[in-house]
Design a protein around this motif. Structure first.
Motif, PDB file in Angstrom:
ATOM      1  N   ILE A  23      -4.965  10.610 -21.866  1.00 46.59           N
ATOM      2  CA  ILE A  23      -3.687  10.937 -22.529  1.00 46.59           C
ATOM      3  C   ILE A  23      -3.039  12.120 -21.801  1.00 46.59           C
ATOM      4  O   ILE A  23      -1.845  12.107 -21.497  1.00 46.59           O
ATOM      5  CB  ILE A  23      -3.894  11.235 -24.029  1.00 46.59           C
ATOM      6  N   ALA A  24      -3.859  13.146 -21.492  1.00 45.71           N
ATOM      7  CA  ALA A  24      -3.327  14.336 -20.801  1.00 45.71           C
ATOM      8  C   ALA A  24      -2.792  13.961 -19.426  1.00 45.71           C
ATOM      9  O   ALA A  24      -1.732  14.443 -19.001  1.00 45.71           O
ATOM     10  CB  ALA A  24      -4.419  15.395 -20.692  1.00 45.71           C
ATOM     11  N   ALA A  25      -3.512  13.064 -18.738  1.00 48.78           N
ATOM     12  CA  ALA A  25      -3.074  12.666 -17.388  1.00 48.78           C
ATOM     13  C   ALA A  25      -1.770  11.870 -17.471  1.00 48.78           C
ATOM     14  O   ALA A  25      -0.836  12.120 -16.700  1.00 48.78           O
ATOM     15  CB  ALA A  25      -4.170  11.836 -16.719  1.00 48.78           C
ATOM     16  N   VAL A  26      -1.718  10.921 -18.415  1.00 47.33           N
ATOM     17  CA  VAL A  26      -0.519  10.078 -18.553  1.00 47.33           C
ATOM     18  C   VAL A  26       0.716  10.947 -18.784  1.00 47.33           C
ATOM     19  O   VAL A  26       1.799  10.646 -18.264  1.00 47.33           O
ATOM     20  CB  VAL A  26      -0.720   9.053 -19.700  1.00 47.33           C
ATOM     21  N   VAL A  32       5.605   7.144 -16.007  1.00 53.58           N
ATOM     22  CA  VAL A  32       5.412   6.789 -17.425  1.00 53.58           C
ATOM     23  C   VAL A  32       6.482   7.487 -18.263  1.00 53.58           C
ATOM     24  O   VAL A  32       6.697   8.697 -18.130  1.00 53.58           O
ATOM     25  CB  VAL A  32       4.002   7.197 -17.919  1.00 53.58           C
ATOM     26  N   PHE A  33       7.122   6.716 -19.131  1.00 56.01           N
ATOM     27  CA  PHE A  33       8.177   7.246 -20.001  1.00 56.01           C
ATOM     28  C   PHE A  33       7.733   7.004 -21.431  1.00 56.01           C
ATOM     29  O   PHE A  33       7.313   5.905 -21.781  1.00 56.01           O
ATOM     30  CB  PHE A  33       9.518   6.567 -19.647  1.00 56.01           C
ATOM     31  N   GLY A  99      -1.375   5.145 -24.885  1.00 55.58           N
ATOM     32  CA  GLY A  99      -1.372   5.881 -23.618  1.00 55.58           C
ATOM     33  C   GLY A  99      -2.614   5.684 -22.770  1.00 55.58           C
ATOM     34  O   GLY A  99      -2.511   5.467 -21.558  1.00 55.58           O
ATOM     35  N   PRO A 100      -3.827   5.762 -23.369  1.00 56.42           N
ATOM     36  CA  PRO A 100      -5.022   5.646 -22.525  1.00 56.42           C
ATOM     37  C   PRO A 100      -5.098   4.308 -21.803  1.00 56.42           C
ATOM     38  O   PRO A 100      -5.670   4.209 -20.720  1.00 56.42           O
ATOM     39  CB  PRO A 100      -6.179   5.777 -23.524  1.00 56.42           C
ATOM     40  N   ALA A 106      -0.715   2.684 -14.544  1.00 56.34           N
ATOM     41  CA  ALA A 106       0.212   3.704 -14.020  1.00 56.34           C
ATOM     42  C   ALA A 106      -0.443   4.444 -12.856  1.00 56.34           C
ATOM     43  O   ALA A 106       0.210   4.758 -11.853  1.00 56.34           O
ATOM     44  CB  ALA A 106       0.607   4.668 -15.136  1.00 56.34           C
ATOM     45  N   LYS A 107      -1.756   4.696 -12.966  1.00 55.61           N
ATOM     46  CA  LYS A 107      -2.460   5.415 -11.892  1.00 55.61           C
ATOM     47  C   LYS A 107      -2.517   4.560 -10.626  1.00 55.61           C
ATOM     48  O   LYS A 107      -2.269   5.063  -9.516  1.00 55.61           O
ATOM     49  CB  LYS A 107      -3.867   5.809 -12.355  1.00 55.61           C
TER      50      LYS A 107
END
Ligand SMILES: C[S@@+](CC[C@H](N)C(=O)[O-])C[C@H]1O[C@@H](n2cnc3c(N)ncnc32)[C@H](O)[C@@H]1O
Length: 242
Positions: A23-26, A32-33, A99-100, A106-107
């Motif tokens: 979550i913190a990374a996203v 990511v929006f 998110g996770p 996304a990564k």
């Protein structure tokens, strides 16, 4: 491996920590929006900037004029990422409220510098807040939760109310595609297409029983791989509003 109580607690705590990290990374990912408050009709960038993207995804995010495909309930975004690699002349947006899960796709898109990929963390119920009339050229719905109980029918992503929302944002001749292991949801969707007098373009149960009619069906999602390992068959249909 022995499943002792301490082992299970450790796994659970490890899983929660991992989720928090993702979550913190996203939150820092520029592709990511997010719509953290589902009542707020805005998306926010990784820099915390409020974005008014409705009708302006190409202008503000992709900086080109390519057709836009959405993957709804994208989870880890396998279709979003793999279609984007296959079709660099199109733009792809994976949509999910978790998110996770979005983290994975996304990564990959960031690591592989895929500039035609974005992810939106939002509720699909609110999709018309974020996309304008005819802004979208195609929709994929990949392994949505089946909501088997009748009383939960309105949560199925092919319930008529959802289709109305998709119709509002899709171009006239756009194709919608559903891939699912759940035969009840699959046949339910066919019945909705028929009762709403939509155009069923393609319908096949157990797609892997015979050679695939479409190469893109070779892309397999995280859930799909699990369902296949459980011996389930996979189903696929296409339909249009026109
Ligand atoms: C069974 S998973 C499938 C994920 C992925 N497509 C796959 O095949 O691996 C369903 C996904 O739908 C998302 N989802 C369910 N209802 C949603 C909604 N109303 N808005 C956004 N996402 C939703 C869940 O978070 C979950 O990731």
């Amino acid at each position: 491996m022995e499943l002792t109580i301490p082992f299970i607690i450790c796994q659970f705590m490890g899983g929660r920590k991992n989720k928090k990290k993702k979550i913190a990374a996203v939150d820092t990912f520029p592709n990511v929006f997010q719509n953290p408050d589902f009542q707020d009709p805005h998306l926010y960038s990784s820099e915390g900037q409020q974005l008014d993207v409705k009708g302006k995804w190409n202008e503000l995010i992709f900086k080109n004029n390519q057709p836009i495909t959405l993957e709804l309930a994208c989870g880890k975004g396998e279709y979003t990422v793999n279609l984007a690699k296959k079709y660099p002349e199109r733009n792809f947006i994976g949509i999910d409220f978790r998110g996770p899960r979005i983290f994975t796709g996304a990564k990959i898109a960031l690591d592989e510098q895929l500039t035609n990929v974005a992810f939106a963390r939002m509720k699909i119920e609110n999709i018309t807040n974020f996309f304008a009339t005819e802004e979208v050229a195609e929709i994929w719905i990949t392994f949505p939760d089946p909501f088997p109980k009748d009383k939960h029918e309105k949560h199925r992503l092919t319930f008529p109310k959802f289709l109305e929302r998709y119709k509002q944002i899709l171009k006239k001749d756009a194709i919608l595609q559903l891939k699912t292991d759940d035969i009840d949801l699959f046949r339910y969707t066919k019945s909705v297409i028929e009762s709403e007098k939509l155009n069923l373009v393609y319908y096949k149960e157990d797609i892997y029983a015979t050679p695939l009619d479409f190469e893109v069906l070779e892309i397999k999602t995280f859930y799909e791989k699990q369902f296949l390992a459980q011996g389930k068959s996979i189903n696929y249909l296409q339909f249009k509003f026109a």
